[in-house]
Design a protein around this motif. Structure first.
Motif, PDB file in Angstrom:
ATOM      1  N   GLU A  50       0.814  -1.219   0.000  1.00 24.78           N
ATOM      2  CA  GLU A  50       0.000   0.000   0.000  1.00 24.78           C
ATOM      3  C   GLU A  50       0.849   1.272   0.000  1.00 24.78           C
ATOM      4  OE1 GLU A  50      -4.053   1.684   2.081  1.00 24.78           O
ATOM      5  OE2 GLU A  50      -3.319  -0.315   2.522  1.00 24.78           O
ATOM      6  N   GLU A  51       1.992   1.252   0.684  1.00 24.77           N
ATOM      7  CA  GLU A  51       2.831   2.454   0.732  1.00 24.77           C
ATOM      8  C   GLU A  51       3.535   2.737  -0.601  1.00 24.77           C
ATOM      9  OE1 GLU A  51       4.619  -1.054   2.781  1.00 24.77           O
ATOM     10  OE2 GLU A  51       2.949   0.199   3.346  1.00 24.77           O
ATOM     11  N   ARG A  52       3.558   1.777  -1.533  1.00 25.57           N
ATOM     12  CA  ARG A  52       4.178   1.993  -2.855  1.00 25.57           C
ATOM     13  C   ARG A  52       3.135   2.283  -3.936  1.00 25.57           C
ATOM     14  NH1 ARG A  52       8.891  -1.710  -4.692  1.00 25.57           N
ATOM     15  NH2 ARG A  52       9.385   0.229  -5.760  1.00 25.57           N
ATOM     16  N   LEU A  53       1.871   2.328  -3.568  1.00 22.29           N
ATOM     17  CA  LEU A  53       0.789   2.511  -4.530  1.00 22.29           C
ATOM     18  C   LEU A  53       0.947   3.802  -5.329  1.00 22.29           C
ATOM     19  CD1 LEU A  53      -1.892   1.391  -5.620  1.00 22.29           C
ATOM     20  CD2 LEU A  53      -3.045   2.626  -3.793  1.00 22.29           C
ATOM     21  N   ASP A  54       1.180   4.922  -4.660  1.00 17.65           N
ATOM     22  CA  ASP A  54       1.333   6.206  -5.362  1.00 17.65           C
ATOM     23  C   ASP A  54       2.535   6.189  -6.293  1.00 17.65           C
ATOM     24  OD1 ASP A  54      -0.915   7.365  -4.262  1.00 17.65           O
ATOM     25  OD2 ASP A  54       0.175   8.213  -2.557  1.00 17.65           O
TER      26      ASP A  54
END
Length: 72
Positions: A50-54
């Motif tokens: 989730e923290e690499r989504l952007d």
């Protein structure tokens, strides 16, 4: 963990897969054909934290561009 499914034009696919791989993002590539324009597409599947989504979405936006097609 998030699943990203991106349908991109064949012309953008090689550069996008290379850039994702360079950034240690695993990607599964599937060939597909669009029903409306009857053009080749590539469907990419990526499982990302989730923290690499952007980060992944920015890579996709940077490499893939909209194109105009004239339909008779």
């Amino acid at each position: 963990m998030k699943l990203i499914m991106a349908v991109v034009q064949d012309i953008d696919s090689p550069k996008l897969v290379a850039e994702l791989t360079r950034n240690n993002i695993g990607v599964t590539k599937l060939s597909s054909t669009g029903g409306f324009l009857q053009r080749g597409n590539t469907t990419l599947l990526m499982g990302v934290e989730e923290e690499r989504l952007d980060e992944v979405l920015k890579i996709i936006e940077k490499i893939c561009r909209p194109r105009k097609h004239v339909i008779a």
